[in-house]
Design an enzyme around this catalytic site. Structure first.
Site, PDB file in Angstrom:
ATOM      1  N   SER A 139       1.051  -1.261  -0.180  1.00 10.64           N
ATOM      2  CA  SER A 139      -0.053  -0.195   0.040  1.00 10.64           C
ATOM      3  C   SER A 139       0.875   1.350   0.033  1.00 10.64           C
ATOM      4  O   SER A 139       2.011   1.011   0.507  1.00 10.64           O
ATOM      5  CB  SER A 139      -0.904  -0.035   1.076  1.00 10.64           C
ATOM      6  OG  SER A 139      -1.553   1.208   1.413  1.00 10.64           O
ATOM      7  N   TYR A 152      -2.063   0.002  10.537  1.00 13.28           N
ATOM      8  CA  TYR A 152      -2.370  -0.545   9.240  1.00 13.28           C
ATOM      9  C   TYR A 152      -0.941  -0.045   8.317  1.00 13.28           C
ATOM     10  O   TYR A 152      -0.146  -0.645   7.686  1.00 13.28           O
ATOM     11  CB  TYR A 152      -3.514  -0.084   8.683  1.00 13.28           C
ATOM     12  CG  TYR A 152      -3.456  -0.249   7.202  1.00 13.28           C
ATOM     13  CD1 TYR A 152      -3.903  -1.645   6.718  1.00 13.28           C
ATOM     14  CD2 TYR A 152      -3.451   0.695   6.088  1.00 13.28           C
ATOM     15  CE1 TYR A 152      -4.020  -1.832   5.439  1.00 13.28           C
ATOM     16  CE2 TYR A 152      -3.454   0.259   4.846  1.00 13.28           C
ATOM     17  CZ  TYR A 152      -3.657  -0.866   4.514  1.00 13.28           C
ATOM     18  OH  TYR A 152      -3.917  -1.209   3.176  1.00 13.28           O
TER      19      TYR A 152
END
Length: 253
Positions: A139, A152
């Site tokens: 990501s 995250y």
């Protein structure tokens, strides 16, 4: 002989789109996911195009992962590509009010699950040799943190650094390692993160023309089918509507 790809988290989002894209290209598919009913439907749809093996599996269960891949039937016993797609984000709260259980679940899935699947399948990928690949879904959060991203972001930073280090260890084997890092993407991912909040989902994507799962599926197939002497180390993809914001500055009243 058709090549075989393992796709984790294949029941929705990037994983589901990738399953369709690789099936269209004639690959054999090994698909894993936690939702058995969805896997059954996917097999019924894609088995007219290619050979499909579905494995109901939670990547957080190390013993189950190893048992699932111990003895694969032909033509699935020769693995060419592993796509580590299973992962999730939970919550958007700042660290001080975040749910610790959510943190642990993200660590278990995004880090422990990914490493377990990779470790289990490395012997098969090394045996396949030149042109085989590990493609990890990272990501942009690995490099561009944001409020509420906390754990995250940390897990995706791990995925990127693990990918680079893994490539070092696999030097000379012919196995390639890539980290594909999407930006703002429209999928079930956001509904999971917000606990099914459709209003939050709609607000996030309003007017953005975000990345779609098919965009990532096309990119995954491109990486997998590159000539064997080429390796994509890391690849960030953002929609044109997304860019970097100025640094946050807190000012005294």
């Amino acid at each position: 002989m058709n090549k075989t790809v393992v796709i984790t988290g294949a029941t929705s989002g990037f994983g589901l789109a990738a399953a369709h894209r690789f099936a269209d290209a004639g690959w054999n598919l090994i698909l894993t996911g936690r939702r058995e009913a969805r896997l059954t439907d996917i097999v019924a749809e894609l088995s007219v195009k290619c050979s499909v093996l579905a494995i109901t599996l939670d990547v957080c269960d190390s013993d189950a992962v190893r048992q699932a891949f111990e003895q694969l039937p032909a033509p699935f016993d020769h693995i060419d590509v592993l796509i580590n797609n299973a992962g999730l984000a939970l919550g958007t709260e700042p660290a001080s009010s975040a749910n610790l259980s959510d943190w642990h679940t993200m660590i278990d899935t995004n880090i422990k699950g990914l490493t377990t699947v990779t470790h289990t399948l490395l012997p098969a990928l090394i045996a396949s040799g030149r042109g085989s690949s590990v493609i990890n879904i990272g990501s942009i959060a690995a490099n561009w943190p944001y409020p509420g991203g906390n754990v995250y972001c940390g897990t995706k930073a791990f995925v990127e650094q693990f990918s680079l280090a893994l490539r070092c260890d696999l030097a000379g084997t012919g196995v390639r390692v890539s980290c594909l890092a999407p930006g703002l993407s429209e999928s079930e991912f956001t509904l999971v993160r917000t606990g099914g909040n459709q209003q939050a989902y709609d607000a996030l994507y309003k007017g953005t023309e975000a990345i779609q799962p098919n965009d990532i599926a096309d990119t995954l197939l491109w990486i997998a089918q590159l000539p064997a002497h080429l390796n994509i180390n890391t690849l960030e993809i953002m929609p044109v509507s997304q860019s970097w914001a100025p640094f946050s500055i807190n000012r005294d009243a």
